[in-house]
Scaffold this motif. Sequence first.
Motif, short mmCIF file in Angstrom:
data_model
loop_
_atom_site.label_atom_id
_atom_site.label_comp_id
_atom_site.label_asym_id
_atom_site.label_seq_id
_atom_site.Cartn_x
_atom_site.Cartn_y
_atom_site.Cartn_z
N SER A 47 0.83 -1.22 0.00
CA SER A 47 0.00 0.00 0.00
C SER A 47 0.86 1.26 0.00
O SER A 47 0.42 2.32 -0.45
N LYS A 51 0.76 5.88 -5.02
CA LYS A 51 1.01 7.32 -4.99
C LYS A 51 -0.05 8.04 -5.83
O LYS A 51 -0.19 7.77 -7.02
N GLU A 52 -0.79 8.92 -5.17
CA GLU A 52 -1.87 9.67 -5.84
C GLU A 52 -2.80 8.72 -6.60
O GLU A 52 -3.22 9.00 -7.71
N CYS A 93 -6.64 0.79 -6.90
CA CYS A 93 -5.75 1.76 -7.56
C CYS A 93 -6.27 2.10 -8.95
O CYS A 93 -6.97 1.30 -9.60
N GLN A 164 -11.55 1.23 3.40
CA GLN A 164 -10.65 1.68 4.45
C GLN A 164 -10.29 0.50 5.32
O GLN A 164 -11.16 -0.27 5.75
N SER A 168 -4.30 1.35 5.26
CA SER A 168 -4.66 2.60 4.58
C SER A 168 -4.96 3.72 5.58
O SER A 168 -4.67 4.89 5.33
N SER A 169 -5.52 3.37 6.73
CA SER A 169 -5.77 4.37 7.78
C SER A 169 -4.45 4.95 8.26
O SER A 169 -4.31 6.17 8.41
N ALA A 171 -1.50 4.87 6.65
CA ALA A 171 -0.76 5.55 5.59
C ALA A 171 -1.29 6.95 5.30
O ALA A 171 -0.52 7.87 5.02
N SER A 172 -2.59 7.12 5.39
CA SER A 172 -3.18 8.40 4.99
C SER A 172 -3.41 9.36 6.15
O SER A 172 -3.53 10.57 5.92
N LEU A 173 -3.44 8.85 7.38
CA LEU A 173 -3.88 9.70 8.49
C LEU A 173 -2.93 9.77 9.68
O LEU A 173 -3.18 10.53 10.62
N ARG A 175 1.07 10.35 11.07
CA ARG A 175 2.36 10.91 10.65
C ARG A 175 3.53 10.12 11.22
O ARG A 175 4.50 9.86 10.50
N GLU A 183 -5.28 12.39 15.34
CA GLU A 183 -5.23 11.43 14.23
C GLU A 183 -6.17 10.26 14.48
O GLU A 183 -6.81 9.75 13.54
#
Length: 312
Positions: A47, A51-52, A93, A164, A168-169, A171-173, A175, A183
């Motif tokens: 995952s 990218k984008e 994707c 979700q 993915s949680s 990776a995207s949310l 830091r 977060e």
Amino acid sequence: MKRYGVIDLGSNSVRLVIFDVEAHHHKPLTKGDIHELVDEKKMAGLSAYVKEGTFTQAGIAKAISVLESHLHLASTLHCDATGIFATAVLRNCQNSPEAVAAIEDAIHHPIHLLPGEEEARLDFVGASLGQPMEQGTLIDIGGGSTELVAIQEGAFTAGVSLTQGSVSSYASLVRLLLPTPTEAQAIVAAFQERLATLTDPAVFRSPQLYGVGGSVRAAAKLIGARAGQAKAPRTITREDIEQLLALYEADPATYAHLLTQVVPDRVHTATPGCLIIRTLMDYLGASELTVCKHAIREGYLVEYLVPQTTEA
């Protein structure tokens, strides 16, 4: 007896399980007919290569490398057939057809890209082998998606995949390693938005949940270890999850050490997984969750690799 390899191409890990199977022409398979020989997991973190919305060339190369290794092992152990299925990381994707085709061309082996509802159905088929489920909802919190299965009178009645999962949680949310309180709230809010897309949520509401997948097993292991138990409990309650997350909030250092001791390969994803479990239990009105041993890999084995049998 025949030997089958099942390769699960997931968002976080790529797993090869090899089964010896005693198939009968006169009756369907049971758990007693399936003997697990090898369980080889490689943490690929695929995952992270999205990218984008696009699965990158580096991700394709990583998937090829891991799959070639698994296929070599399956061949060395003389599997009669080996199947590869992929779930959310390639399903969601934007360049899914191109990425799948590139991997297939390199490894010279087909990949079965499972639709979300089919992933949910196979979860049910696999879980049913080892756990009678008459009424309730089966949940599978994967890396890139979460599947829900409504069960009535022991039968699959509806299935849905939400885009979700625990990986993915993170990776995207998130830091750093553990989510901050803000977060954590963002993870819950994002998942609640996914739940709000259900067209008929009442179908899935039940006091009894059944759980499969790494996030559910990780939560059970953490709850058992925190209670001083040698084994993970087969059933976890809403209070169990609440107490575990209370430790995360009140004493992050102790909680982090617990993660590294009990689920070192899921240090970054276990907390998002627990947050999703709690959110699901609240939304679905569930008081407890029974952890099932078998899941999608056994379901795929039964449905796609072993020749179908008929009743006498």
